[in-house]
Structures are given as structure tokens and as C-alpha cells.
Design a protein around this motif. Structure first.
Motif, PDB file in Angstrom:
ATOM      1  N   GLN A   1     -17.084 -24.775 -14.397  1.00  0.00           N
ATOM      2  CA  GLN A   1     -15.817 -24.638 -13.672  1.00  0.00           C
ATOM      3  C   GLN A   1     -15.823 -23.390 -12.792  1.00  0.00           C
ATOM      4  OE1 GLN A   1     -16.096 -25.177 -16.949  1.00  0.00           O
ATOM      5  NE2 GLN A   1     -14.973 -27.046 -17.428  1.00  0.00           N
TER       6      GLN A   1
ATOM      7  N   GLY B   1      -5.581 -20.743 -21.757  1.00  0.00           N
ATOM      8  CA  GLY B   1      -4.646 -19.908 -21.019  1.00  0.00           C
ATOM      9  C   GLY B   1      -3.193 -20.303 -21.156  1.00  0.00           C
TER      10      GLY B   1
ATOM     11  N   VAL C   1     -31.366  -9.135 -15.659  1.00  0.00           N
ATOM     12  CA  VAL C   1     -31.035  -9.255 -17.068  1.00  0.00           C
ATOM     13  C   VAL C   1     -30.749  -7.850 -17.558  1.00  0.00           C
ATOM     14  CG1 VAL C   1     -31.826  -9.940 -19.353  1.00  0.00           C
ATOM     15  CG2 VAL C   1     -32.483 -11.289 -17.350  1.00  0.00           C
TER      16      VAL C   1
ATOM     17  N   ASP D   1      -6.855 -15.360 -17.687  1.00  0.00           N
ATOM     18  CA  ASP D   1      -6.050 -15.862 -18.814  1.00  0.00           C
ATOM     19  C   ASP D   1      -5.548 -14.712 -19.679  1.00  0.00           C
ATOM     20  OD1 ASP D   1      -6.153 -18.508 -18.144  1.00  0.00           O
ATOM     21  OD2 ASP D   1      -7.676 -19.070 -19.620  1.00  0.00           O
TER      22      ASP D   1
ATOM     23  N   GLU E   1     -30.818 -16.640 -20.454  1.00  0.00           N
ATOM     24  CA  GLU E   1     -30.662 -18.095 -20.355  1.00  0.00           C
ATOM     25  C   GLU E   1     -29.319 -18.482 -19.706  1.00  0.00           C
ATOM     26  OE1 GLU E   1     -33.098 -20.100 -21.138  1.00  0.00           O
ATOM     27  OE2 GLU E   1     -34.314 -18.431 -21.868  1.00  0.00           O
TER      28      GLU E   1
ATOM     29  N   LYS F   1     -36.068 -24.246 -14.663  1.00  0.00           N
ATOM     30  CA  LYS F   1     -35.330 -22.996 -14.441  1.00  0.00           C
ATOM     31  C   LYS F   1     -34.840 -22.901 -13.007  1.00  0.00           C
ATOM     32  CE  LYS F   1     -35.667 -20.679 -18.410  1.00  0.00           C
ATOM     33  NZ  LYS F   1     -34.825 -21.568 -19.228  1.00  0.00           N
TER      34      LYS F   1
ATOM     35  N   LEU G   1     -21.385 -10.890  -6.183  1.00  0.00           N
ATOM     36  CA  LEU G   1     -22.038 -10.144  -7.266  1.00  0.00           C
ATOM     37  C   LEU G   1     -21.312 -10.481  -8.565  1.00  0.00           C
ATOM     38  CD1 LEU G   1     -23.948  -8.006  -8.377  1.00  0.00           C
ATOM     39  CD2 LEU G   1     -22.514  -6.246  -7.339  1.00  0.00           C
TER      40      LEU G   1
ATOM     41  N   ARG H   1     -16.283 -12.502 -18.946  1.00  0.00           N
ATOM     42  CA  ARG H   1     -16.047 -12.172 -20.346  1.00  0.00           C
ATOM     43  C   ARG H   1     -16.840 -10.942 -20.818  1.00  0.00           C
ATOM     44  NH1 ARG H   1     -14.151 -16.370 -24.076  1.00  0.00           N
ATOM     45  NH2 ARG H   1     -14.823 -18.045 -22.731  1.00  0.00           N
TER      46      ARG H   1
ATOM     47  N   ARG I   1     -12.354 -17.198 -15.399  1.00  0.00           N
ATOM     48  CA  ARG I   1     -11.128 -17.617 -16.080  1.00  0.00           C
ATOM     49  C   ARG I   1     -10.641 -16.727 -17.243  1.00  0.00           C
ATOM     50  NH1 ARG I   1      -8.525 -23.053 -16.557  1.00  0.00           N
ATOM     51  NH2 ARG I   1      -6.693 -22.251 -17.555  1.00  0.00           N
TER      52      ARG I   1
END
Lengths: 264, 317
Positions: free
Chosen positions: B270, A185, B301, B237, B289, A237, B261, B207, B233
Motif C-alpha cells: 500500500q 487507524g 542496510v 495513524d 530483505e 531480488k 528517501l 515504523r 501509514r
């Protein structure tokens, strides 16, 4: 005037991975290699300084690893680094970050840069130790988790911010040359241009062995490291209860969860 | 287990919570515990560190009120030389990142960072850390090392509680010629934006959202659901949402959140630091995973856009 950027080729796991027979790491067949995300930012920071300078600034990238690492170094060259160094000897296999720091210190002594950048951490093993370990080896000024930098090439002092926890940063001034670990960043990394990719092929990647760096084989490898891997395993898990069904059915269950929460 | 040295942390006059977690970790190892706190006002932290199991508190007077990496490194090195502890515990924090690796390298200590489990197996000290985005755990040991320095992951060990009256001793930090001068602290301005530490229902995107234009769908969804839109993040960013909306270690902690959520968030450690305590976490991610599922109560999923759309329709219907 020279900036040295230490980079790492990191591994991510393929979807169905297996632990190696010796139980110490993931089988290399299941590893997907790429340049460490943090290193995109440290290279960009070096390129910004180079481009903003009226003087001659050389950006040199260095990495430690076998031949496959050249691909990541080429990526850095395509983004504008002037040349690349790769350090390798089979004796280095299994080394921890303290050994990497020792090797990089030997490279710094050889190259005598004015500034050294490394990523805060690597995305695969995340020790967050190599950059500051390198500063320790050199006895150089250092700052960790830098998220803003004001530095003119060759200056004796830099102003920066280090990113702390909880949305707080701290301003710091420090003497140069220095080793800085660069945080995500701090800038917006560029993509390599087609022209850059073409030019990268003409730029040199010099390979350095232990002899070139004056590093004894007895000071690298797992026996010279500060820790040793006993075993790697897949943790049990987590406890998430999976919501199955079609997206509409899943959404209906989510609505129940939301209404339940709001009613509570 | 022989001697354990804990380095307490403070900032802007406050003891940092990780300090009490480190004492708890040390209690678990079962050896004599020395807690050291370094700074011009180190004495001020003695009451809060006077906890059961602590044998001695060392206040190390330095010329600086706040953390300085070179002073800290020299002071901890001197303590290690004096006390010859078997284990030195630091928080895996931004302050430790500025000196721990240099110290371990110089003194040739055993060293591992971001550990979340510490145990003695026979005569061996074994520390556990994670690798490859938390998908595997790694046990490490330290053959032949008389002193092992560990940085311990915050918010894993339950803070030590109670009160006691350990011995206290004051010493001076070694004189150091510093090459860096830490200055003022700067808080991220949230401006007129909402303070996310106060809200109880958060919809957070990561992301997986892919591009800036896709944010709008989740802004709309958050509004329909009555949630506050936050992010991990990479989204902050990229400037797609303000930094004040970032949940995580370097952003804000979702302190008052009851329902979180997480959509398209893989769950970097982090990020988890800012939300794993939330009572009900629901995660939507394409990767079964993804480590976010290890802290979530409910998981789906699936594709965040598809689920997002279906959820909005269901909420409106």
C-alpha cells in the motif's frame, strides 16, 4: 447484546527462511506467529462500544486454527474480550479464505451476535476476503475498509466511513446486524494490562469441531477451496544498488545523490 | 482462452485508471473481451473504454450513480450467468474488497485476490500473488473451476491505449433491495499544510522511527536537505505526522517527486502504490530483505538514526 470479533493468528518470516520441501509454503520452523495487526483495531473497536454502553455487551473473539492459536486468543482476552472460541479440525488444514468464511458463518449462526467485525486483511496472505466472504455466506449487510464507526449496541442502523484510495473517505449508513471489515487507524488499540493478562487465564477458550458447527468435512480443506497453491518461491531480488561502507561513507554518497538530483 | 469479462470502475464521474490496466491484462490473455461498466451514467464511460481488443462494452444501468456493493455484486453475478466467462477481472481496490469475495463464494468461482501476473500454463489458468510482506510469490490455480474471478493489483499492468469501435449494448442491473446507503465523499483536509503531491524531494519515515520524540531528528534532517517530510501509514495513524503527509494507497501519491528517501519503511504494498514510480528511490532499512529494496535504486542496510545523523553532518559540512 453481543459483538463477535473474528481474528487470525498470522505468520511473519524469520530472517533466513526456507520454503518447505513440497514447495507450497514456508517451513513452519521459520514462521513467527502473532495476532494479525488489523485485529488489534477490530477488537479495540468492539471494546470501545462495550465500554461506552450502559447495557450488557459481550465481546466474543473467534479464530480458526490449531492449538497454537490459543496464545493469540489469550491476548484478546487480556485486552478485555469476555470469551474466546477456537474452531479446529485437521480437515481444515490448507483451507482458503472462502472456507474460513463458511466456518465463521456457522459460528455466527450459533452465537447470533448483533454485530461482527473482522480485519480488512491479514498481514501474511493478505487475501482481504474472509470478512466480506462471511457476509456473503450469511447474506448480511456489510461494509469493507471501515475507518470510522458510529454504532450503539443493538441499534438497527450504523453510520460509518469507508476508507477509499487517495485520501478520500465515504460516509455510509447500513442496517444491522452487519459484518464490517475494520481498517488500521480507526482507533488506538490498547495494550493488555497486567491485571488483564492475569484475568485472561481464567476466561474460557471453547474449542469447536466441525460436528459442533454442523459443517461437513467435505466442505472444508484444500479441495473445497476456490484456489489451490501450485508453488511458492522467492522472487528474484530487486534492483537496488547497495551503498556499502561506514555510515559516514554512506552519507557522503547520499549527499552526492541529493546534489546530483538538485543540479538536474 | 475463452471469454474474459472486465469490470470497469468509476468514482465521482471519473473512470478509475485501474479499468484500463484490467483491459491490458485481458489483452495479454488473448480471448474475446467484454468490458462492463455499472451505474446510472454508465454510458458516459463508453468512449474511454473503446480500446483495441475490446469486443463488446456492456453498460449496466443501475439506479445509483456511484458504487453500491450490493448492486455491483448482483450485476456482476448476472453478467457471469449470462456470459459464462472463463475469467472475470476486477481491480484489487476498495470497491472490489466490498463484494468480490462474497460473489466468488456464492457462485463457487475460482478466486484469487491482489494478483499481479496471470498466465495460461497448458489448459490451466495460473495467477501469481505475494505473501509474507512480499517476501515470497505464490502461484495459484483453480482446478475444476469454469469461471475464475481475479482481483488485479493496480499499477502493475500498463494501461491499454489506442482507440477502436467495439459493439455496445445496454442492459438493466437486477433489482436489489439495498441494506446500505453510500453517502458523501470526504477528502482529507490538508489545511494550511503543504500538498505533498506537488513536491519533488521527499524524505519519508516509517515504523522504524520507533517513537514520536524521534520524529524531530528527521524534521531537522528534511529541513537541512531541502526535502519535504512525509511518512508511511503507521506514523500518520499514530498522529505523529498529519494524515496529509501520508504517502500510499490510502494517503497521497507522490506524483511530482523525483527523489524519495525512505527511512525505516519496510515497503508494504500500500505504501509502494504511492511512490514506486519515483525516478530515484533511496531506501535505508535494517532488514536487508525489506521489500522497499525491490523498488529502490539505491539501498543502505543500516540504522536510520545513525545514517540520518551522518547525512545531516555531511550536508552541513
Amino acid at each position: 447484546m453481543k459483538i463477535l470479533v473474528a481474528v487470525k493468528q498470522v505468520a511473519a518470516l524469520d530472517e533466513d527462511f526456507e520454503i518447505r520441501a513440497d514447495g507450497l509454503d514456508v517451513d513452519e520452523d521459520f514462521l513467527l506467529f502473532d495476532l494479525n495487526e488489523w485485529d488489534d483495531y477490530s477488537l479495540e473497536e468492539a471494546m470501545k462500544i462495550k465500554e461506552a454502553s450502559s447495557g450488557d455487551v459481550e465481546v466474543v473473539v473467534v479464530s480458526i486454527g490449531p492449538e497454537r492459536v490459543d496464545e493469540s486468543l489469550r491476548k484478546c482476552l487480556a485486552k478485555g474480550a469476555d470469551r474466546a472460541l477456537r474452531v479446529w479440525d485437521d480437515a481444515i488444514e490448507g483451507s482458503d479464505s472462502s472456507v474460513m468464511a463458511r466456518l465463521l458463518a456457522a459460528v455466527v449462526r450459533k452465537e447470533a451476535p448483533d454485530m461482527v467485525f473482522a480485519g480488512v486483511q491479514s498481514s501474511d496472505h493478505a487475501f482481504a476476503a474472509t470478512g466480506i466472504g462471511l457476509a456473503g455466506e450469511l447474506g448480511w449487510p456489510h461494509a469493507a475498509v471501515v475507518n470510522a464507526l458510529d454504532y450503539a449496541p443493538g441499534a438497527r442502523q450504523a453510520s460509518l466511513k469507508r476508507e477509499l484510495e487517495g485520501g478520500v473517505s465515504q460516509s455510509v449508513t447500513l442496517q444491522c446486524p452487519a459484518v464490517l471489515t475494520i481498517q488500521l487507524g480507526i482507533n488506538t488499540p490498547r495494550y493488555a494490562s497486567l491485571r488483564g493478562i492475569k484475568q485472561a487465564n481464567a476466561k474460557p477458550i471453547d474449542v469447536l469441531g466441525l460436528g459442533d458447527l454442523g459443517v461437513a468435512a467435505s466442505t472444508v480443506g484444500v479441495d473445497a477451496s476456490l484456489s489451490r497453491v501450485r508453488r511458492m518461491y522467492i522472487p528474484p531480488k530487486g534492483r537496488a544498488q547497495m551503498i556499502e561502507g561506514s555510515p559516514d561513507q554512506q552519507a557522503a554518497r547520499l549527499v552526492e545523490i541529493i546534489r546530483e538530483f538538485k543540479g538536474a | 482462452m475463452s471469454k474474459i469479462l472486465v469490470i470497469a470502475e468509476h468514482r465521482q464521474g471519473e473512470l478509475r485508471p485501474v479499468s484500463l490496466e484490467l483491459i491490458a491484462a485481458a489483452q495479454g490473455l488473448g480471448g474475446p473481451i467484454t468490458v462492463a461498466v455499472i451505474g446510472a451514467n454508465a454510458q458516459a464511460f463508453v468512449p474511454a473504454l473503446s480500446l483495441p481488443g475490446v469486443d463488446e462494452i456492456l453498460t449496466v444501468a443501475s439506479p445509483f450513480a456511484e458504487f453500491n456493493p450490493e448492486v455491483q455484486e448482483a450485476a456482476v453475478a448476472a453478467l457471469i450467468t449470462e456470459l459464462a466467462p472463463a475469467v472475470v477481472l476486477l481491480g484489487h481496490t476498495v470497491d472490489s474488497l466490498a463484494y468480490a469475495a462474497a460473489l466468488a463464494g456464492k457462485l463457487g468461482l475460482g478466486f484469487a485476490s491482489d494478483v499481479f501476473k496471470i498466465e495460461c500454463q497448458g489448459s490451466d489458468l495460473v495467477a501469481t500473488r505475494a505473501a509474507y510482506s512480499q517476501k515470497v510469490n505464490v502461484e495459484v490455480d483453480f482446478p475444476g473451476k469454469a469461471t475464475v474471478l481475479l482481483t488485479v493489483r493496480p499499477a502493475v499492468f500498463k494501461p491499454a491505449e489506442g482507440s477502436a469501435s467495439p459493439a455496445t449494448r445496454s442492459i438493466a442491473a437486477p433489482a436489489v433491495t439495498t441494506t446500505s446507503a453510500p453517502g458523501e465523499y470526504i477528502e482529507i483536509a490538508s489545511g494550511n499544510d503543504i500538498d505533498i503531491t506537488t513536491v519533488d524531494f521527499i524524505l519519508s519515515v516509517g515504523r522504524g522511527v520507533g517513537e514520536e520524540a524521534n520524529i524531530q531528528q528527521f524534521r531537522d534532517l528534511a529541513e537541512t536537505a531541502g526535502a519535504t517530510l512525509c511518512c508511511s501509514r503507521p506514523i500518520a495513524d499514530s498522529g505523529w505526522l498529519p494524515k496529509s503527509r501520508q504517502v500510499g494507497q490510502s494517503g497521497k501519491v507522490a506524483s511530482n517527486c523525483g527523489l524519495y528517501l525512505a527511512m525505516g519503511i519496510s515497503g508494504a504494498i500500500q505504501h509502494l502504490a504511492g511512490m514506486k514510480h519515483v525516478g530515484t528511490i533511496v531506501a535505508v532499512n535494517t532488514d536487508p530483505e525489506a521489500s522497499i529494496f525491490s523498488v529502490a535504486k539505491y539501498g543502505i542496510v543500516g540504522d536510520m538514526f545513525e545514517i540520518g545523523e551522518a547525512l545531516k553532518e555531511a550536508l552541513e559540512g
